[in-house]
Design a protein around this motif. Structure first.
Motif, PDB file in Angstrom:
ATOM      1  N   UNK A 135     -28.289 -21.438  32.739  1.00  0.00           N
ATOM      2  CA  UNK A 135     -27.267 -22.475  32.839  1.00  0.00           C
ATOM      3  C   UNK A 135     -25.949 -21.792  33.164  1.00  0.00           C
ATOM      4  N   UNK A 136     -25.210 -22.349  34.133  1.00  0.00           N
ATOM      5  CA  UNK A 136     -23.921 -21.779  34.526  1.00  0.00           C
ATOM      6  C   UNK A 136     -22.949 -22.915  34.813  1.00  0.00           C
ATOM      7  N   UNK A 137     -21.953 -23.061  33.967  1.00  0.00           N
ATOM      8  CA  UNK A 137     -20.910 -24.068  34.145  1.00  0.00           C
ATOM      9  C   UNK A 137     -19.715 -23.386  34.805  1.00  0.00           C
ATOM     10  N   UNK A 138     -19.752 -23.251  36.144  1.00  0.00           N
ATOM     11  CA  UNK A 138     -18.712 -22.571  36.909  1.00  0.00           C
ATOM     12  C   UNK A 138     -17.788 -23.623  37.512  1.00  0.00           C
ATOM     13  N   UNK A 139     -16.546 -23.691  37.029  1.00  0.00           N
ATOM     14  CA  UNK A 139     -15.622 -24.757  37.413  1.00  0.00           C
ATOM     15  C   UNK A 139     -14.220 -24.220  37.681  1.00  0.00           C
TER      16      UNK A 139
END
Length: 178
Positions: A135-139
């Motif tokens: 999981x990668x929450x890149x924002x």
């Protein structure tokens, strides 16, 4: 520049390993090839510029990762887990010029990425089975605007990285001849 990297780990007598890593990094800036001024005039006007910017600057990251590697079932299986946080400054951002089908690189605001991954491999009855889930929450952490004030990316927009990734594999090994 010489970016720092610091890591610490502890290996238990049974083979399990825990670790933490902090690192900083940088991608160099560069030169943008010029887009045709007449063909891209409308795109440039929409962006509030008159030509492709000649250069773009370096961007930097600071990352922290913690994780562990664990052997199970007498060494027949291994599970690796990790979690990370990345702060990214002066993000290199591709600006598309849609009417003339060109693009250039500019520097955007800041971004962050928080994620985790679990990876497992094991052997059973001659098969090697492996899989992982990440999981990668890149924002973006700030809204990205061009010189004319047009929003190119909103705060909270994805950096183009999938939120979830997964894979699964099975392999069978046998001897075919002596």
């Amino acid at each position: 520049p010489v970016p720092p990297k610091v890591a610490a780990s502890y290996q238990f007598a049974s083979g399990e390993l825990l670790y933490v890593t902090y690192a900083e990094g940088q991608r160099p800036g560069g030169v943008n090839p010029p887009a045709p001024p007449v063909q891209c005039a409308q795109d440039f006007a929409n962006l509030g510029i008159s030509a492709t910017p000649q250069t773009y600057q370096h961007d930097t990251v600071k990352s922290t990762e913690v994780g562990g590697k664990f052997r199970l079932f007498g060494g027949q299986a291994q599970v690796n887990v990790s979690a990370f946080h990345i702060d990214w400054d002066n993000v290199q951002f591709v600006v598309n010029l849609p009417q003339c089908a060109f693009s250039y690189i500019a520097n955007a605001a800041t971004a962050s990425s928080d994620g985790a991954e679990v990876q497992a491999t094991g052997r059973i009855m001659g098969f090697t089975v492996n899989g992982n889930v990440g999981y990668d929450n890149a924002r973006y952490t700030h809204t990205v605007k061009n010189l004319a004030g047009t929003v190119l990316a909103n705060k909270g927009d994805n950096l183009g990285v999938p939120d979830w990734t997964a894979n699964f594999g099975v392999q069978y090994d046998t001897q075919i001849g002596m």
